[in-house]
Design an enzyme around this catalytic site. Structure first.
Site, PDB file in Angstrom:
ATOM      1  N   SER A 159      35.804 -17.086 -52.767  1.00 27.79           N
ATOM      2  CA  SER A 159      34.706 -17.817 -53.405  1.00 27.79           C
ATOM      3  C   SER A 159      33.422 -17.018 -53.217  1.00 27.79           C
ATOM      4  O   SER A 159      33.418 -15.993 -52.531  1.00 27.79           O
ATOM      5  CB  SER A 159      34.582 -19.203 -52.785  1.00 27.79           C
ATOM      6  OG  SER A 159      34.345 -19.068 -51.413  1.00 27.79           O
ATOM      7  N   GLY A 204      28.908 -18.710 -61.308  1.00 26.42           N
ATOM      8  CA  GLY A 204      27.817 -19.396 -61.994  1.00 26.42           C
ATOM      9  C   GLY A 204      26.857 -18.403 -62.626  1.00 26.42           C
ATOM     10  O   GLY A 204      26.420 -18.578 -63.761  1.00 26.42           O
ATOM     11  N   ILE A 234      44.410 -26.162 -53.659  1.00 24.50           N
ATOM     12  CA  ILE A 234      45.114 -27.390 -54.061  1.00 24.50           C
ATOM     13  C   ILE A 234      44.206 -28.265 -54.922  1.00 24.50           C
ATOM     14  O   ILE A 234      44.591 -28.786 -55.953  1.00 24.50           O
ATOM     15  CB  ILE A 234      45.568 -28.189 -52.809  1.00 24.50           C
ATOM     16  CG1 ILE A 234      46.642 -27.405 -52.066  1.00 24.50           C
ATOM     17  CG2 ILE A 234      46.086 -29.573 -53.192  1.00 24.50           C
ATOM     18  CD1 ILE A 234      47.115 -28.062 -50.789  1.00 24.50           C
ATOM     19  N   THR A 264      43.102  -2.908 -56.621  1.00 24.43           N
ATOM     20  CA  THR A 264      43.236  -3.906 -57.696  1.00 24.43           C
ATOM     21  C   THR A 264      44.255  -5.000 -57.347  1.00 24.43           C
ATOM     22  O   THR A 264      44.372  -5.986 -58.068  1.00 24.43           O
ATOM     23  CB  THR A 264      43.677  -3.254 -59.024  1.00 24.43           C
ATOM     24  OG1 THR A 264      44.976  -2.704 -58.835  1.00 24.43           O
ATOM     25  CG2 THR A 264      42.719  -2.182 -59.479  1.00 24.43           C
ATOM     26  N   PRO A 307      44.443  -7.483 -55.148  1.00 23.49           N
ATOM     27  CA  PRO A 307      44.027  -8.902 -55.090  1.00 23.49           C
ATOM     28  C   PRO A 307      43.838  -9.510 -56.486  1.00 23.49           C
ATOM     29  O   PRO A 307      44.229 -10.648 -56.725  1.00 23.49           O
ATOM     30  CB  PRO A 307      42.705  -8.860 -54.321  1.00 23.49           C
ATOM     31  CG  PRO A 307      42.788  -7.612 -53.505  1.00 23.49           C
ATOM     32  CD  PRO A 307      43.568  -6.634 -54.326  1.00 23.49           C
ATOM     33  N   CYS A 366       7.462 -33.157 -52.470  1.00 21.24           N
ATOM     34  CA  CYS A 366       8.163 -34.404 -52.171  1.00 21.24           C
ATOM     35  C   CYS A 366       7.912 -34.853 -50.724  1.00 21.24           C
ATOM     36  O   CYS A 366       6.819 -35.309 -50.431  1.00 21.24           O
ATOM     37  CB  CYS A 366       9.645 -34.269 -52.503  1.00 21.24           C
ATOM     38  SG  CYS A 366      10.370 -35.871 -52.845  1.00 21.24           S
ATOM     39  N   GLY A 404       7.139 -33.025 -48.506  1.00 27.06           N
ATOM     40  CA  GLY A 404       5.969 -32.193 -48.187  1.00 27.06           C
ATOM     41  C   GLY A 404       4.668 -32.902 -48.550  1.00 27.06           C
ATOM     42  O   GLY A 404       3.652 -32.752 -47.866  1.00 27.06           O
ATOM     43  N   HIS A 412       9.555 -32.709 -57.901  1.00 22.94           N
ATOM     44  CA  HIS A 412      10.085 -31.388 -57.520  1.00 22.94           C
ATOM     45  C   HIS A 412       9.772 -30.353 -58.602  1.00 22.94           C
ATOM     46  O   HIS A 412      10.534 -30.211 -59.563  1.00 22.94           O
ATOM     47  CB  HIS A 412      11.601 -31.468 -57.312  1.00 22.94           C
ATOM     48  CG  HIS A 412      11.977 -32.207 -56.081  1.00 22.94           C
ATOM     49  ND1 HIS A 412      12.163 -31.584 -54.865  1.00 22.94           N
ATOM     50  CD2 HIS A 412      12.180 -33.524 -55.865  1.00 22.94           C
ATOM     51  CE1 HIS A 412      12.471 -32.491 -53.953  1.00 22.94           C
ATOM     52  NE2 HIS A 412      12.493 -33.679 -54.535  1.00 22.94           N
ATOM     53  N   GLU A 443      10.093 -27.341 -58.530  1.00 24.48           N
ATOM     54  CA  GLU A 443      11.005 -26.186 -58.508  1.00 24.48           C
ATOM     55  C   GLU A 443      12.115 -26.264 -59.549  1.00 24.48           C
ATOM     56  O   GLU A 443      12.752 -25.265 -59.856  1.00 24.48           O
ATOM     57  CB  GLU A 443      11.617 -26.003 -57.108  1.00 24.48           C
ATOM     58  CG  GLU A 443      12.590 -27.075 -56.645  1.00 24.48           C
ATOM     59  CD  GLU A 443      11.934 -28.227 -55.890  1.00 24.48           C
ATOM     60  OE1 GLU A 443      10.755 -28.524 -56.179  1.00 24.48           O
ATOM     61  OE2 GLU A 443      12.597 -28.828 -55.033  1.00 24.48           O
TER      62      GLU A 443
HETATM   63  N1  GLN Z   1      12.795 -38.518 -47.862  1.00 25.73           N
HETATM   64  C1  GLN Z   1      11.757 -38.697 -48.800  1.00 25.73           C
HETATM   65  C2  GLN Z   1      12.021 -39.879 -49.733  1.00 25.73           C
HETATM   66  O1  GLN Z   1      13.123 -40.326 -49.821  1.00 25.73           O
HETATM   67  C3  GLN Z   1      11.493 -37.429 -49.578  1.00 25.73           C
HETATM   68  C4  GLN Z   1      12.647 -36.984 -50.422  1.00 25.73           C
HETATM   69  C5  GLN Z   1      12.559 -35.549 -50.854  1.00 25.73           C
HETATM   70  O2  GLN Z   1      11.825 -34.762 -50.280  1.00 25.73           O
HETATM   71  N2  GLN Z   1      13.346 -35.165 -51.838  1.00 25.73           N
HETATM   72  O3  GLN Z   1      11.146 -40.356 -50.379  1.00 25.73           O
END
Ligand code: GLN
Length: 532
Positions: free
Chosen positions: A13, A18, A149, A189, A191, A381, A383, A506, A508
């Site tokens: 793996s 991806g 499996i 080769t 594998p 979040c 943070g 988020h 990101e």
């Molecule tokens: N634990 C926090 C909440 O549930 C923040 C979640 C997160 O950072 N994705 O609100």
């Protein structure tokens, strides 16, 4: 009718199925096709939402609120399409569906079996996407390695799909390891041969073999793989390690992988135009100046736990011609005793999302450090939540301020549970997916996004407690983003600081090559300006 490409993995793996699948998606999309991607994971959890990030890596959230495998993040970043809950199925989710049907009498007294009931359900998830959309190509990755499996029902389902739809409509790509033996100085080769043999025993003949190797190999090995594995030589694609995942589309393009696919599937493609992607790759190569970001998190043992955060930083960095270096700081170990040493010379501090009590105090200390020393700070979040708690404790002097996730009995619940949510059931009870945030004019985030409204993805249970809003504002905090319908805080910022921005969502999950999310770009720009 959509054409189907199924990707399987062989030997070991972690070969980047991806990435290879997404890279093929990039080439097909830039040849004028409408592409969708899907992932099937053999594990029995319903989704990765409740899995420990240190074990499984980050949970990628789709705009419609699906909690999915991190590979979907790669898919979205590469093919730049908003995927859905229907893009990610685990064996657990399939079995749960089957058991639900059984309980409702849907199988009409029949014995419920892996074949045909589970395999039929797997097929239905693939056909569903085809039926409800007009994609030219659906690329589906089967997680795990051939021979496991757990993955057998998925392999059986795709065997049946090939039989039902024929070779002109269904193509199999097998990605397998071509190891290099240092001691004898040669590639082996065997594998790959064994892995293909394993596939054949399941009734699957790959059409294309992607040989994943450490470095480039001689042409004669393609002959060998071709003759032992029953595929034409040109269908043996070389894919050696690359210093950036974003270079893989260019690597597989050299072997014309997209053209081979289009030929077998009878797809009319235009001339492939990947100029924009090439420009992005050029940016990567010219980003030589290093920029360090401190990430204060509690899952730092596995960087995959923060995969989209890291990719967002990198993408924003390339846009500013900088290469990101991350200083990982374990929030669980951060204390007043070592913070000076841990954050010495920190140029930018990022506190990402997370759940639970552990590491919270370390994160709060990091936010305090950033705020007081005016070091660029981005909170995501959890943070954002801890940045609010910190502000309450140290600016508003509410010493016991907390989030009820951490201290349910606090007298100052700055962050509190969403009303009406069931906290006992932990799976699927979060605020998930895309919500609209209204941005306040004349704020940093308004300048960065340049729009009145932005749509970003969420995954959390707790929210800022509006009872404290006024006190915060009077002390200099600005609530620069609000979810209007429910009057929920989405973004906070401290205008007196160079860059102290945190968001409940988020950011990101929406960064794309050449299109970094503005909050990351703003954060890095501020670090760069600060340095000069
Ligand atoms: N634990 C926090 C909440 O549930 C923040 C979640 C997160 O950072 N994705 O609100």
């Amino acid at each position: 009718m959509s054409k189907h490409i199924f990707i399987t993995g062989g030997v070991v793996s972690g070969l980047g199925k991806g990435i290879t699948g997404s890279s093929l998606g990039v080439l097909l999309k830039n040849s004028g096709l409408k592409v969708f991607m899907q992932k099937f994971d053999p594990y029995l959890n319903i989704d990765p939402g409740t899995m420990n990030p240190i074990e499984h890596g980050e949970v990628f959230v789709t705009f419609d609120g699906g909690e999915t495998d991190l590979d979907l993040g790669h898919y979205e970043r590469f093919i730049d399409v908003n995927l859905t809950k229907g893009s990610s199925y685990s064996a657990g989710r399939i079995y749960a569906d089957a058991l639900e049907i059984e309980r409702q009498g849907g199988y009409k007294g029949k014995t419920v079996q892996v074949i045909p009931h589970i395999t039929n359900l797997i097929k239905s998830k693939i056909y569903e996407i085809e039926k409800n959309n007009d994609y030219d190509v659906i690329i589906s990755e089967i997680g795990g390695t051939v021979g496991d499996i757990e993955s057998q029902p998925f392999l059986e389902a795709i065997r049946q799909i090939r039989m039902e739809k024929s070779k002109e409509n269904v193509l199999f790509i097998h990605i397998a390891l071509l190891p290099y033996l240092k001691i004898s100085g040669e590639f082996k080769t065997k594998p790959i041969q064994h892995s293909v043999k394993e596939m054949l025993s399941l009734g699957l003949q790959p059409d294309i073999i992607v040989a994943r190797s450490e470095f480039s190999f001689e042409d004669r090995l393609r002959d060998k793989i071709s003759s032992f594995c029953n595929v034409p030589k040109e269908n043996v694609i070389e894919c050696s390690d690359s210093d950036s995942i974003y270079k893989v589309p260019l690597t597989i393009m050299k072997s014309n992988m997209h053209k081979i696919v289009a030929k077998q599937l009878n797809l009319k493609i235009n001339k492939t135009d990947i100029t924009e992607w090439e420009n992005f790759v050029k940016n990567i190569d010219s980003s030589t100046e290093e920029l360090e970001v401190c990430i204060v998190g509690k899952y730092v043992e596995l960087s995959d736990a923060y995969l989209s955060v890291i990719e967002s930083l990198k993408i924003a960095g390339y846009d500013l011609k900088h290469k990101i270096k991350i200083r990982w700081i374990n929030a669980r170990k951060l204390s007043n005793l070592n913070i000076e040493e841990q954050l010495v010379n920190a140029k930018g501090i990022l506190v990402p999302g997370g759940f639970g009590e552990e590491g919270i105090e370390g994160k709060i200390l990091a936010a305090k450090y950033a705020r007081e020393k005016d070091i660029p700070f981005l909170g995501i979040c959890l943070g954002m939540q801890i940045a609010c708690v910190e502000f309450a404790r140290n600016v508003l002097n509410l010493k016991d301020a907390s989030s009820t996730e951490i201290n349910p009995n606090t007298r100052n619940p700055i962050i509190d549970i969403l009303e009406g949510k069931n906290t006992k059931k932990i799976g699927g009870t979060l605020r998930l997916g895309a919500y609209k945030t209204k941005l306040l004019k004349n704020t940093k985030v308004f300048k960065l996004y340049g729009e009145d409204y932005v749509i970003e993805r969420h995954r959390h249970r707790y929210e800022f407690n509006n009872n404290y809003k006024k006190m915060f504002e009077e002390a200099g905090m600005v609530f620069s983003g609000i979810y209007e319908e429910k009057d929920l805080v989405e973004i906070i910022e401290i205008p007196n600081n160079k860059y102290f921005v945190a968001c409940q969502y988020h950011p990101e999950f929406t960064s794309r090559p050449n299109k970094p999310n503005p909050l990351f770009k703003g954060f890095l720009s501020s670090i760069i300006e600060n340095k000069q």
